[in-house]
Scaffold this active site. Sequence first.
Site, PDB file in Angstrom:
ATOM      1  N   CYS A 183      -0.281  27.768  16.672  1.00 15.44           N
ATOM      2  CA  CYS A 183       0.950  28.678  15.932  1.00 15.44           C
ATOM      3  C   CYS A 183       1.753  27.601  15.215  1.00 15.44           C
ATOM      4  CB  CYS A 183       1.894  29.211  17.067  1.00 15.44           C
ATOM      5  SG  CYS A 183       1.285  29.736  18.710  1.00 15.44           S
ATOM      6  N   THR A 209      13.356  -3.097   4.377  1.00 17.79           N
ATOM      7  CA  THR A 209      13.419  -4.271   5.350  1.00 17.79           C
ATOM      8  C   THR A 209      12.114  -3.561   6.163  1.00 17.79           C
ATOM      9  OG1 THR A 209      15.378  -4.774   5.607  1.00 17.79           O
ATOM     10  CG2 THR A 209      13.998  -5.473   7.558  1.00 17.79           C
ATOM     11  N   SER A 222      -2.944   4.778   8.848  1.00 22.19           N
ATOM     12  CA  SER A 222      -1.903   5.196   9.664  1.00 22.19           C
ATOM     13  C   SER A 222      -2.277   4.427  11.059  1.00 22.19           C
ATOM     14  CB  SER A 222      -1.444   6.775   9.876  1.00 22.19           C
ATOM     15  OG  SER A 222      -0.637   6.887  10.840  1.00 22.19           O
ATOM     16  N   ALA A 264       1.122   7.452   7.045  1.00 27.86           N
ATOM     17  CA  ALA A 264       0.132   8.016   6.148  1.00 27.86           C
ATOM     18  C   ALA A 264       0.769   9.014   5.119  1.00 27.86           C
ATOM     19  CB  ALA A 264      -1.032   8.356   6.634  1.00 27.86           C
ATOM     20  N   THR A 265       1.802   9.655   5.829  1.00 28.72           N
ATOM     21  CA  THR A 265       2.304  10.863   4.936  1.00 28.72           C
ATOM     22  C   THR A 265       3.270  10.188   3.734  1.00 28.72           C
ATOM     23  OG1 THR A 265       2.651  12.009   6.641  1.00 28.72           O
ATOM     24  CG2 THR A 265       4.197  12.401   4.888  1.00 28.72           C
TER      25      THR A 265
HETATM   26  C1  LIG Z   1      -2.255  12.052  10.899  1.00 28.82           C
HETATM   27  C2  LIG Z   1      -2.591  12.135   9.296  1.00 28.82           C
HETATM   28  C3  LIG Z   1      -1.821  12.099   8.246  1.00 28.82           C
HETATM   29  C4  LIG Z   1      -0.562  11.820   8.371  1.00 28.82           C
HETATM   30  O1  LIG Z   1      -0.268  10.528   8.970  1.00 28.82           O
HETATM   31  P1  LIG Z   1       1.207   9.932   9.505  1.00 28.82           P
HETATM   32  O2  LIG Z   1       1.041   8.603   9.732  1.00 28.82           O
HETATM   33  O3  LIG Z   1       1.363  10.740  10.907  1.00 28.82           O
HETATM   34  O4  LIG Z   1       2.083  10.328   8.554  1.00 28.82           O
HETATM   35  C5  LIG Z   1      -2.374  12.176   6.994  1.00 28.82           C
HETATM   36  N1  LIG Z   1      -3.809  12.321   6.957  1.00 28.82           N
HETATM   37  C6  LIG Z   1      -4.420  12.749   7.735  1.00 28.82           C
HETATM   38  C7  LIG Z   1      -5.888  13.199   7.488  1.00 28.82           C
HETATM   39  C8  LIG Z   1      -4.054  12.644   9.102  1.00 28.82           C
HETATM   40  O5  LIG Z   1      -4.707  13.065  10.047  1.00 28.82           O
END
Ligand SMILES: *Cc1c(COP(=O)(O)O)cnc(C)c1O
Length: 406
Positions: A330, A244, A203, A75-76
């Site tokens: 932290c 890929t 994600s 999701a990033t």
């Molecule tokens: C975990 C999370 C992400 C990032 O997802 P990844 O697949 O770990 O890069 C983005 N947005 C929210 C709200 C998340 O909880």
Amino acid sequence: MAIKLPIYMDYHATTPLDPRVLDAMMPYLTTKFGNAASRNHSFGWEAEEAVETARKQIADLIGANAKEIIFTSGATESNNLALKGVAEMYAERGNHIITAATEHKAILDTCKRLEKHGCRVTYLPVTASGLIDLDMLRESITDKTILVSIMYANNEIGVIQPVAEIGKICKQKGVLFHCDGVQAVGKVPVNVIQDNIDLLSLSGHKIYGPKGVGALYVRRRNPRVQVTALMDGGGHERGMRSGTLNVPGIAGLGEACALCRKEMAEESARLGALRDKLKDRLAASLDEVYINGTMESRLPNNLNISFAFVEGESLLMGINDIAVSSGSACTSATLEPSYVLKALGAGDDIAHSSIRFGLGRFTTEEEVDYVADKVIDVVRKLRELSPLYEMFKEGVDLSKVQWAAH
Ligand SMILES: *Cc1c(COP(=O)(O)O)cnc(C)c1O
């Protein structure tokens, strides 16, 4: 039956792989190793078939068409592709983006980057509920606005934004709507048509699938949305994301979505009841506990709660056989309280004493009981050592105390 320690109650951070997902992935990690882009032999065809099956499984979970799903590394990347891709593709239309102060860092840091490249970004505040104000959203949209990016459900406090209303406003104003759906997809019903969502990030590892795989839904009609690629080379994924394909990861993500679709209603009801039990037990046995964010519009598996007169780090240490996260976690070396809780208007003390409980598919009632007992016990012990709590119990108004300067 003896309970197995440590207990995992941090399902917003990541989830374990469902064994059924692993089963679906195994062939593509072993014998079916083909490249989904190989057109000339059966190795390629079976990989491609797995990818197309997954695309359909994901689309079915969110009310989309399979052609509208772009695979990413998580999701990033999906959030980066949505924001940067729209900013570049629609640069001639405008340069203004609207988001919220409580978004995930994958949105906020991407917005900061875009600001360096000439975009203007409005960060909407939230009320004490954790929700944005729809009138404020409406008023923030200008003729330069190209995109609104508001998350479906918050990863710290679990509150669910009024997504359908946001989608309606964006549609009326002719502005694209991106939604970070990571915490909501598979947990609550998400439908990109009903909610007027134009781009949606999800994600694998937040829904019992593998890490390092995700998807971006990109609407194909009404309107047809396009994003400029971040990654060039080969033109995979309709040119929006070359490289890929991660076939085993994608097969796992697809199966994870199919399982969520099948089991979501029952699972959410079970988790909601367990979460409420945890909340009620803590509230019944401890005074001065505060729930962060509204309970009215919230993921069933989230409880974010502050224990006044207790230091979060000490509490975490006291419950070190329970994996949870704290609002004072932290980040690097500094004890910086959660920006999400601060955006709700919480004071540093409340932010520092907060704990996020994230329940999930493998959480049992025995675990919830253990966690409630343990937290109640540790909070009581820590408060016995707290001079502030003692003064509070004696009726001293702590806000009026003049502390001696050193
Ligand atoms: C975990 C999370 C992400 C990032 O997802 P990844 O697949 O770990 O890069 C983005 N947005 C929210 C709200 C998340 O909880």
